[in-house]
Design a protein around this motif. Structure first.
Motif, PDB file in Angstrom:
ATOM      1  N   ARG A   1       0.829  -1.209   0.000  1.00  0.00           N
ATOM      2  CA  ARG A   1       0.000   0.000   0.000  1.00  0.00           C
ATOM      3  C   ARG A   1       0.866   1.263   0.000  1.00  0.00           C
ATOM      4  N   PHE A   2       0.376   2.296  -0.703  1.00  0.00           N
ATOM      5  CA  PHE A   2       1.055   3.595  -0.712  1.00  0.00           C
ATOM      6  C   PHE A   2       0.141   4.658  -0.123  1.00  0.00           C
ATOM      7  N   ILE A   3       0.779   5.557   0.600  1.00  0.00           N
ATOM      8  CA  ILE A   3       0.056   6.689   1.178  1.00  0.00           C
ATOM      9  C   ILE A   3       0.649   7.952   0.552  1.00  0.00           C
ATOM     10  N   ALA A   4      -0.217   8.883   0.220  1.00  0.00           N
ATOM     11  CA  ALA A   4       0.232  10.141  -0.394  1.00  0.00           C
ATOM     12  C   ALA A   4      -0.616  11.261   0.202  1.00  0.00           C
ATOM     13  N   ARG A   5      -0.574  12.440  -0.430  1.00  0.00           N
ATOM     14  CA  ARG A   5      -1.311  13.569   0.134  1.00  0.00           C
ATOM     15  C   ARG A   5      -2.314  14.135  -0.878  1.00  0.00           C
ATOM     16  N   ARG A   6      -3.367  14.715  -0.371  1.00  0.00           N
ATOM     17  CA  ARG A   6      -4.272  15.442  -1.260  1.00  0.00           C
ATOM     18  C   ARG A   6      -3.522  16.657  -1.812  1.00  0.00           C
ATOM     19  N   GLN A   7      -4.006  17.232  -2.865  1.00  0.00           N
ATOM     20  CA  GLN A   7      -3.400  18.424  -3.468  1.00  0.00           C
ATOM     21  C   GLN A   7      -1.923  18.216  -3.816  1.00  0.00           C
ATOM     22  N   SER A   8      -1.645  17.087  -4.454  1.00  0.00           N
ATOM     23  CA  SER A   8      -0.273  16.796  -4.885  1.00  0.00           C
ATOM     24  C   SER A   8      -0.364  16.304  -6.326  1.00  0.00           C
ATOM     25  N   TYR A   9       0.776  16.242  -6.990  1.00  0.00           N
ATOM     26  CA  TYR A   9       0.787  15.667  -8.337  1.00  0.00           C
ATOM     27  C   TYR A   9       2.075  14.878  -8.509  1.00  0.00           C
ATOM     28  N   HIS A  10       1.936  13.651  -9.008  1.00  0.00           N
ATOM     29  CA  HIS A  10       3.130  12.824  -9.180  1.00  0.00           C
ATOM     30  C   HIS A  10       3.272  12.288 -10.599  1.00  0.00           C
ATOM     31  N   GLY A  11       2.388  12.687 -11.508  1.00  0.00           N
ATOM     32  CA  GLY A  11       2.540  12.256 -12.891  1.00  0.00           C
ATOM     33  C   GLY A  11       1.262  11.673 -13.447  1.00  0.00           C
ATOM     34  N   ASN A  12       1.264  11.410 -14.734  1.00  0.00           N
ATOM     35  CA  ASN A  12       0.047  10.990 -15.436  1.00  0.00           C
ATOM     36  C   ASN A  12       0.018   9.524 -15.841  1.00  0.00           C
ATOM     37  N   THR A  13       1.074   8.761 -15.618  1.00  0.00           N
ATOM     38  CA  THR A  13       0.969   7.316 -15.846  1.00  0.00           C
ATOM     39  C   THR A  13       0.108   6.738 -14.710  1.00  0.00           C
ATOM     40  N   LEU A  14      -0.422   5.541 -14.898  1.00  0.00           N
ATOM     41  CA  LEU A  14      -1.470   5.101 -13.973  1.00  0.00           C
ATOM     42  C   LEU A  14      -1.031   4.981 -12.511  1.00  0.00           C
ATOM     43  N   GLY A  15       0.186   4.497 -12.281  1.00  0.00           N
ATOM     44  CA  GLY A  15       0.660   4.376 -10.896  1.00  0.00           C
ATOM     45  C   GLY A  15       0.875   5.742 -10.273  1.00  0.00           C
ATOM     46  N   ALA A  16       1.558   6.615 -11.021  1.00  0.00           N
ATOM     47  CA  ALA A  16       1.841   7.960 -10.517  1.00  0.00           C
ATOM     48  C   ALA A  16       0.549   8.747 -10.330  1.00  0.00           C
ATOM     49  N   LEU A  17      -0.400   8.553 -11.238  1.00  0.00           N
ATOM     50  CA  LEU A  17      -1.688   9.248 -11.138  1.00  0.00           C
ATOM     51  C   LEU A  17      -2.465   8.748  -9.915  1.00  0.00           C
ATOM     52  N   ALA A  18      -2.333   7.469  -9.636  1.00  0.00           N
ATOM     53  CA  ALA A  18      -3.048   6.880  -8.499  1.00  0.00           C
ATOM     54  C   ALA A  18      -2.567   7.469  -7.177  1.00  0.00           C
ATOM     55  N   VAL A  19      -1.266   7.664  -7.037  1.00  0.00           N
ATOM     56  CA  VAL A  19      -0.782   8.227  -5.774  1.00  0.00           C
ATOM     57  C   VAL A  19      -1.008   9.732  -5.727  1.00  0.00           C
ATOM     58  N   GLY A  20      -1.108  10.388  -6.872  1.00  0.00           N
ATOM     59  CA  GLY A  20      -1.318  11.835  -6.898  1.00  0.00           C
ATOM     60  C   GLY A  20      -2.656  12.207  -6.293  1.00  0.00           C
ATOM     61  N   GLY A  21      -2.705  13.421  -5.767  1.00  0.00           N
ATOM     62  CA  GLY A  21      -3.942  13.876  -5.131  1.00  0.00           C
ATOM     63  C   GLY A  21      -4.600  15.004  -5.906  1.00  0.00           C
ATOM     64  N   ASN A  22      -4.269  15.132  -7.179  1.00  0.00           N
ATOM     65  CA  ASN A  22      -4.855  16.187  -8.012  1.00  0.00           C
ATOM     66  C   ASN A  22      -6.174  15.675  -8.590  1.00  0.00           C
ATOM     67  N   LEU A  23      -7.270  16.114  -7.982  1.00  0.00           N
ATOM     68  CA  LEU A  23      -8.584  15.553  -8.325  1.00  0.00           C
ATOM     69  C   LEU A  23      -8.939  15.729  -9.795  1.00  0.00           C
ATOM     70  N   LEU A  24      -8.633  16.919 -10.320  1.00  0.00           N
ATOM     71  CA  LEU A  24      -8.995  17.183 -11.718  1.00  0.00           C
ATOM     72  C   LEU A  24      -8.334  16.171 -12.652  1.00  0.00           C
ATOM     73  N   ARG A  25      -7.054  15.888 -12.370  1.00  0.00           N
ATOM     74  CA  ARG A  25      -6.325  14.994 -13.273  1.00  0.00           C
ATOM     75  C   ARG A  25      -6.679  13.523 -13.040  1.00  0.00           C
ATOM     76  N   ARG A  26      -7.162  13.184 -11.832  1.00  0.00           N
ATOM     77  CA  ARG A  26      -7.460  11.777 -11.505  1.00  0.00           C
ATOM     78  C   ARG A  26      -8.848  11.316 -11.950  1.00  0.00           C
ATOM     79  N   GLU A  27      -9.788  12.277 -11.844  1.00  0.00           N
ATOM     80  CA  GLU A  27     -11.210  11.939 -11.865  1.00  0.00           C
ATOM     81  C   GLU A  27     -11.631  10.964 -12.982  1.00  0.00           C
ATOM     82  N   LEU A  28     -11.264  11.302 -14.201  1.00  0.00           N
ATOM     83  CA  LEU A  28     -11.683  10.517 -15.369  1.00  0.00           C
ATOM     84  C   LEU A  28     -11.167   9.077 -15.319  1.00  0.00           C
ATOM     85  N   PHE A  29      -9.998   8.913 -14.685  1.00  0.00           N
ATOM     86  CA  PHE A  29      -9.335   7.604 -14.728  1.00  0.00           C
ATOM     87  C   PHE A  29      -9.475   6.825 -13.419  1.00  0.00           C
ATOM     88  N   ALA A  30     -10.277   7.376 -12.505  1.00  0.00           N
ATOM     89  CA  ALA A  30     -10.389   6.774 -11.168  1.00  0.00           C
ATOM     90  C   ALA A  30     -10.602   5.255 -11.204  1.00  0.00           C
TER      91      ALA A  30
END
Ligand SMILES: Cc1ncc(COP(=O)(O)O)c(C=O)c1O
Length: 450
Positions: A126-155
């Motif tokens: 398991r990975f823990i990250a923070r809200r309001q963060s961005y770690h990239g747009n590939t699926l793993g990096a997007l999953a840990v990222g907390g940027n709602l706008l960028r995550r939403e479509l691919f949730a």
């Protein structure tokens, strides 16, 4: 313009055609000059025409452009790795070179996972990250990222990740709380989440030391990352610091975490590493993480065609040597202070700027509709997009975004000019940004009836 066959970032928006770079400026096909106050997206730290970097790339192409890493190693990657490790926080001992920030974070997540399998703790995933963060747009990096706008479509495609509060004092410090108490409270959310998941299941915690694109150059409060480090150590969780945007000198030290007095187990960097001259990213990992794999399976079950690319590493090496030889970190600190002074002078009492923050040449201003209450603008106004357009129309590149506060509300402008920026250019940035913000805000206000 004639029909384009490029799949552009925005399909209903036209872009000027960039044809030339000149120091801190990008020049388009009409001869218009754009002062790059954001380094694109905090990338172009040496501007757009640095002769030493261009010469190093050409020289490498003449010798050897590329040789696949399943057959060979190469000199530029060996030398750049040594350069980075000699300057890196204590304990980091190996470098894995990739092509950008998302790949770097994707690699770090997989490396953390494999490390635990190698040391006999295969349940840790398991990975823990923070809200309001961005770690990239590939699926793993997007999953840990907390940027709602960028995550939403691919949730539905994303691995399950926990998100704790960001260390974002301007918005989330509670009344009566000082910085220390705030930092402690939000850092302790990590411990609570580790305990909730069961420490035996947790592989890593990932965070940006200074948060970039999602919230606009938000530095941590003092002591926050020391507490985070303690918690990771207590539960055997790997600390992954994402310095893709804030690293490589942008905040005034080569690694942003130096200013927190801590060292991570894995550190990712990209953008400023190659300064845009070549696409390069890297994961710096603790010697013990590398050694666990070396002593175990002996093979990191990962890899891309372009890892350790000779020409991108030659570019990265030339960028890093230039930063050091030209003492550019000193410039980041001095010019960063000048830019901040200019911004504070122009916006310190501005009715629509609620917060000015950041470190070095990595600064953010957060917009508010009402300064007394810090109420954000209505997101439907898309103030951030208007500011970008007004700035571009005046020949200034800056990096505004929306959703600053919680993914929906809030607007900010991020500034990350090249380390070679001069005093006159700093004055221009402040003046033009001021005009762009005023014009964007004015356009949203209904004119009073006569
Ligand atoms: C902190 C951070 N991590 C990761 C990334 C992803 O990097 P890239 O766009 O090079 O894949 C970014 C890009 O903005 C970033 O700011």
């Amino acid at each position: 313009m004639a029909k384009s066959y490029v799949f552009h970032r925005h399909s209903r928006q036209g872009f000027p055609l960039a044809v030339r770079g000149d120091g801190s400026y990008v020049i388009d096909s009409e001869g218009r000059r754009y002062l790059d106050a954001s380094g694109g997206a905090a990338v172009s730290c040496l501007g757009h025409s640095h002769p030493a970097v261009i010469a190093a790339i050409k020289a490498q192409l003449d010798r050897l452009p590329y040789a696949h890493t399943s057959f060979f190693t190469n000199e530029p990657s060996e030398t750049l790795a040594e350069h980075l490790i000699q300057r890196a926080p204590e304990g980091l001992g190996r470098v894995y070179f990739v092509s950008g920030g998302s790949e770097a974070n994707e690699t770090a997540l997989k490396l953390a996972r494999q490390y635990f399998v190698e040391i006999g703790q295969p349940q840790r995933h398991r990975f823990i990250a923070r809200r309001q963060s961005y770690h990239g747009n590939t699926l793993g990096a997007l999953a840990v990222g907390g940027n709602l706008l960028r995550r939403e479509l691919f949730a539905p495609l994303l691995i399950e990740t926990s998100h704790i509060s960001p260390c974002y004092a301007f918005r989330y410090r509670e009344g009566g709380e000082d910085d220390a108490a705030f930092g402690r409270r939000v850092a302790d959310e990590l411990e609570a989440e580790i305990l909730r998941l069961g420490p035996e299941n947790v592989a890593g915690f990932i965070a940006e030391p200074v948060v970039g694109a999602t919230s606009g150059a938000v530095p941590p409060v003092p002591g926050y990352f020391k507490r985070i480090r303690e918690i990771c150590d207590r539960y055997g969780v790997l600390l992954i610091l994402d310095e893709v945007m804030c690293g490589m000198g942008r905040t005034g030290t080569l690694f942003a975490c130096e200013q927190e007095g801590i060292a991570p187990d894995l550190l990712t960097c990209a953008k400023g590493l190659g300064a845009g001259y070549q696409p390069i990213g890297a994961v710096l990992c603790a010697e013990r993480v590398h050694d666990a794999i070396a002593a175990g399976s002996g093979f990191f079950q990962h890899g891309f065609t372009y890892i350790g690319h000779a020409t991108t590493c030659a570019a990265g090496l030339a960028v890093q040597r230039t930063i050091e030889n030209d003492n550019l970190l000193d410039n980041v600190r001095r010019r960063g202070a000048a830019l901040r002074d200019g911004i504070e002078g122009r916006f310190g009492n501005h009715p629509h700027i609620g917060d000015i923050r950041g470190r070095g040449l990595f600064l953010g201003v957060e917009l508010v509709a009402d300064r007394g209450s810090n109420t954000p603008f209505d997101p439907a106004l898309r103030i951030y997009a208007r500011i970008k357009a007004e700035a571009m129309a005046r020949g200034l590149m800056c990096y505004p975004s929306g959703g600053t506060i919680d993914g929906a509300r809030g607007d900010h402008v991020l500034l990350a000019p090249p380390f070679i920026i001069g005093d006159t250019e700093i004055e221009q940035i402040v003046a033009i940004l001021g005009e762009a913000i005023d014009a964007a805000v004015a356009a949203t206000v209904q004119p009073a009836r006569a």
